[in-house]
Scaffold this active site. Structure first.
Site, PDB file in Angstrom:
ATOM      1  N   HIS A 139       0.786  -1.312  -0.092  1.00  0.00           N
ATOM      2  CA  HIS A 139      -0.034   0.038  -0.033  1.00  0.00           C
ATOM      3  C   HIS A 139       0.772   1.148   0.105  1.00  0.00           C
ATOM      4  O   HIS A 139       2.030   1.205   0.563  1.00  0.00           O
ATOM      5  CB  HIS A 139      -0.859  -0.013   1.340  1.00  0.00           C
ATOM      6  CG  HIS A 139      -2.014   0.788   1.333  1.00  0.00           C
ATOM      7  ND1 HIS A 139      -1.793   2.366   1.725  1.00  0.00           N
ATOM      8  CD2 HIS A 139      -3.129   0.894   1.138  1.00  0.00           C
ATOM      9  CE1 HIS A 139      -2.744   3.145   1.657  1.00  0.00           C
ATOM     10  NE2 HIS A 139      -3.953   2.284   1.469  1.00  0.00           N
ATOM     11  N   ASP A 216       3.250  -4.304   7.686  1.00  0.00           N
ATOM     12  CA  ASP A 216       1.807  -3.706   7.685  1.00  0.00           C
ATOM     13  C   ASP A 216       0.837  -4.707   8.101  1.00  0.00           C
ATOM     14  O   ASP A 216       0.487  -5.534   7.276  1.00  0.00           O
ATOM     15  CB  ASP A 216       1.621  -3.053   6.156  1.00  0.00           C
ATOM     16  CG  ASP A 216       0.314  -2.182   6.002  1.00  0.00           C
ATOM     17  OD1 ASP A 216      -0.560  -2.491   6.875  1.00  0.00           O
ATOM     18  OD2 ASP A 216       0.109  -1.806   5.024  1.00  0.00           O
ATOM     19  N   GLN A 219      -4.581  -5.526   6.795  1.00  0.00           N
ATOM     20  CA  GLN A 219      -5.500  -6.690   6.290  1.00  0.00           C
ATOM     21  C   GLN A 219      -5.271  -7.895   6.933  1.00  0.00           C
ATOM     22  O   GLN A 219      -6.330  -8.589   6.670  1.00  0.00           O
ATOM     23  CB  GLN A 219      -5.150  -6.562   4.631  1.00  0.00           C
ATOM     24  CG  GLN A 219      -5.307  -5.608   4.152  1.00  0.00           C
ATOM     25  CD  GLN A 219      -6.739  -4.796   3.937  1.00  0.00           C
ATOM     26  OE1 GLN A 219      -7.828  -5.583   3.884  1.00  0.00           O
ATOM     27  NE2 GLN A 219      -7.008  -3.544   3.725  1.00  0.00           N
ATOM     28  N   LYS A 242     -10.584  -0.949   9.907  1.00  0.00           N
ATOM     29  CA  LYS A 242     -10.600  -2.193   9.190  1.00  0.00           C
ATOM     30  C   LYS A 242     -11.171  -3.365  10.133  1.00  0.00           C
ATOM     31  O   LYS A 242     -11.561  -4.470   9.435  1.00  0.00           O
ATOM     32  CB  LYS A 242      -9.576  -2.454   8.507  1.00  0.00           C
ATOM     33  CG  LYS A 242      -9.083  -1.539   7.399  1.00  0.00           C
ATOM     34  CD  LYS A 242      -7.781  -1.717   6.737  1.00  0.00           C
ATOM     35  CE  LYS A 242      -7.385  -0.549   6.001  1.00  0.00           C
ATOM     36  NZ  LYS A 242      -8.395  -0.158   4.640  1.00  0.00           N
ATOM     37  N   CYS A 380      -4.683   2.383  -3.787  1.00  0.00           N
ATOM     38  CA  CYS A 380      -3.645   2.971  -3.060  1.00  0.00           C
ATOM     39  C   CYS A 380      -2.294   2.071  -3.343  1.00  0.00           C
ATOM     40  O   CYS A 380      -1.533   1.887  -2.295  1.00  0.00           O
ATOM     41  CB  CYS A 380      -3.706   3.240  -1.539  1.00  0.00           C
ATOM     42  SG  CYS A 380      -4.891   4.493  -1.242  1.00  0.00           S
TER      43      CYS A 380
END
Length: 422
Positions: A139, A216, A219, A242, A380
């Site tokens: 991202h 990261d 997700q 999220k 993104c």
């Protein structure tokens, strides 16, 4: 039990070891009962932002109605209750991720967290000749901060490439970890491809070479069990909105030795022990990085979201979404002219797709008229779409609160839209 605790406890929970009743779970999400353009809402945009259960909404409402005050500033009852609720959310998150509470910096989300690492860890340390290794599937939030640091330090950003299937070649990735690489930035789960990366093995290899690792987890945390201690990274960032929580919430986990050595990123109240015009003595981490009044109610809501997810059981969530992914993939593959990006053997419930002869934005607009919400655009992740030679895609992303009937409704809507565009 106070009102905030009662909001946390409202989550639908199954008996120990049993899978939840997913129909009852779905009823916990008020927005999923609405209609869009006269059609039942089919929300397939959870990779963008997850919907909120009533337990989260109620916890925030109770906090504002009965407990609101600023944190860490007052000795009165409301101030104490607010502080306990805020720090309670930190402790809840720490247990959820198997880390210590004093290793979690609460912040507005992954973007802030990654910039914190970039400006407080990387900027003072990197220099000309150093390399920041960034994967192709990142991202923008895990690309742009490293580019900015490279511009200011003379370091360079190098790309760890992927295969057409959307995975890493382990040998190629290992070869890319050359002695000049000081930092590796990698996503746990791709927001475009759904690829679940073997971050534990990757971080182990990187650390054996003295490379600091930044993961990261935006997700990953909402959709599968995450044990940060087992992953073995140096930094792990995630976003609350999220994972059924409010916007403007998230956290950075960092090893204590890094937090101790990193200078403050922002200056202001509550990140200090003593201020004079001759100098300032800063708090220890994580408070050293939490200047100003935080999003207190947001973190009360995030704590409630974590309680809710734990009540479901993250292994059950992962299994539920795997079933939805298999159904959605099969349904899309049965439609002529549909191309799916990425075919990793282990994926989250994210499917980016194209339809021959149709622009992604047109597809998404027409699907919305059928009540189906999907994301369209570049997500993104411009460098990743450039790798596949496409300008934009549609992305359908499911969560545990979706149903197999909704997947069928989505496929039927897509067939109808394809006929309209033919």
């Amino acid at each position: 039990m106070n009102a905030i605790d009662a909001g946390h406890a409202a989550a639908t929970a199954a008996p120990a070891g049993a899978a939840p009743d997913w129909d009852r779970v779905r009823a916990d999400f008020p927005i999923l009962s609405r209609q869009v353009h006269g059609k039942p809402l089919v929300y397939l945009d959870s990779a963008n932002s997850g919907q909120k259960p009533a337990a989260v909404i109620d916890a925030m409402d109770a906090f504002y109605r009965q407990h609101y005050a600023n944190v860490s500033r007052a000795v009165h009852t409301l101030g104490t209750e607010a502080t306990e609720a805020y720090e309670g959310a930190r402790a809840t998150l720490a247990r959820f991720l198997n880390v210590r509470a004093d290793e979690l910096v609460l912040c507005s989300g992954t973007t802030f967290a990654l910039n914190l690492v970039a400006y407080s860890w990387a900027l003072p340390r990197l220099q000309a000749g150093d390399t920041i290794l960034v994967s192709r599937m990142e991202h923008h939030a895990n690309i742009v901060p490293w580019q900015l640091v490279a511009q200011r330090t003379g370091a360079r950003v190098r790309v760890a490439e992927i295969t057409p299937e959307g995975t890493f070649d382990p040998d190629a990735l290992r070869r890319s970890m050359t002695p000049d690489v000081k930092l590796l930035a990698i996503t746990h789960v791709s927001n475009v491809l759904g690829t679940v990366n073997p971050v534990r093995a990757i971080c182990r290899e990187a650390r054996s070479r003295g490379i600091v690792t930044v993961v990261d987890g935006s997700q990953a945390v909402p959709h599968r069990p995450v044990d940060i201690a087992a992953i073995g990274c140096d930094f792990y960032a995630f976003t609350g909105h999220k994972m059924c929580g409010p916007t403007g919430t998230g956290a950075l986990w960092a090893r204590r030795e890094h937090l101790a050595e990193m200078p403050p990123f922002l200056g202001g109240g509550e990140m200090i022990r003593e201020v004079s015009f001759e100098g300032t003595v800063f708090n220890d981490g994580p408070q050293k990085f939490e200047a100003g009044t935080p999003n207190i109610a947001g973190f009360v809501g995030l704590g409630a979201a974590v309680d809710y997810l734990q009540g479901l059981g993250m292994a059950h969530v992962e299994a539920r979404e795997a079933g939805l992914l298999a159904h959605m993939t099969q349904a899309l593959e049965a439609i002529d002219g549909v191309r799916i990006l990425g075919s990793a053997p282990e994926k989250a419930a994210v499917v980016s797709f194209l339809v021959e002869g149709a622009h992604a934005h047109d597809l998404a607009t027409l699907l919305d008229l059928e009540g189906v919400a999907v994301r369209s655009g570049q997500h993104c992740a411009h460098p990743l779409l450039q790798f596949y030679g496409v300008a934009a895609t549609c992305r359908a992303s499911a969560a545990f609160y979706n149903t197999h009937d909704e997947i069928d409704a989505f496929a039927a809507a897509l067939r109808k839209v394809r006929r309209l565009l033919a």
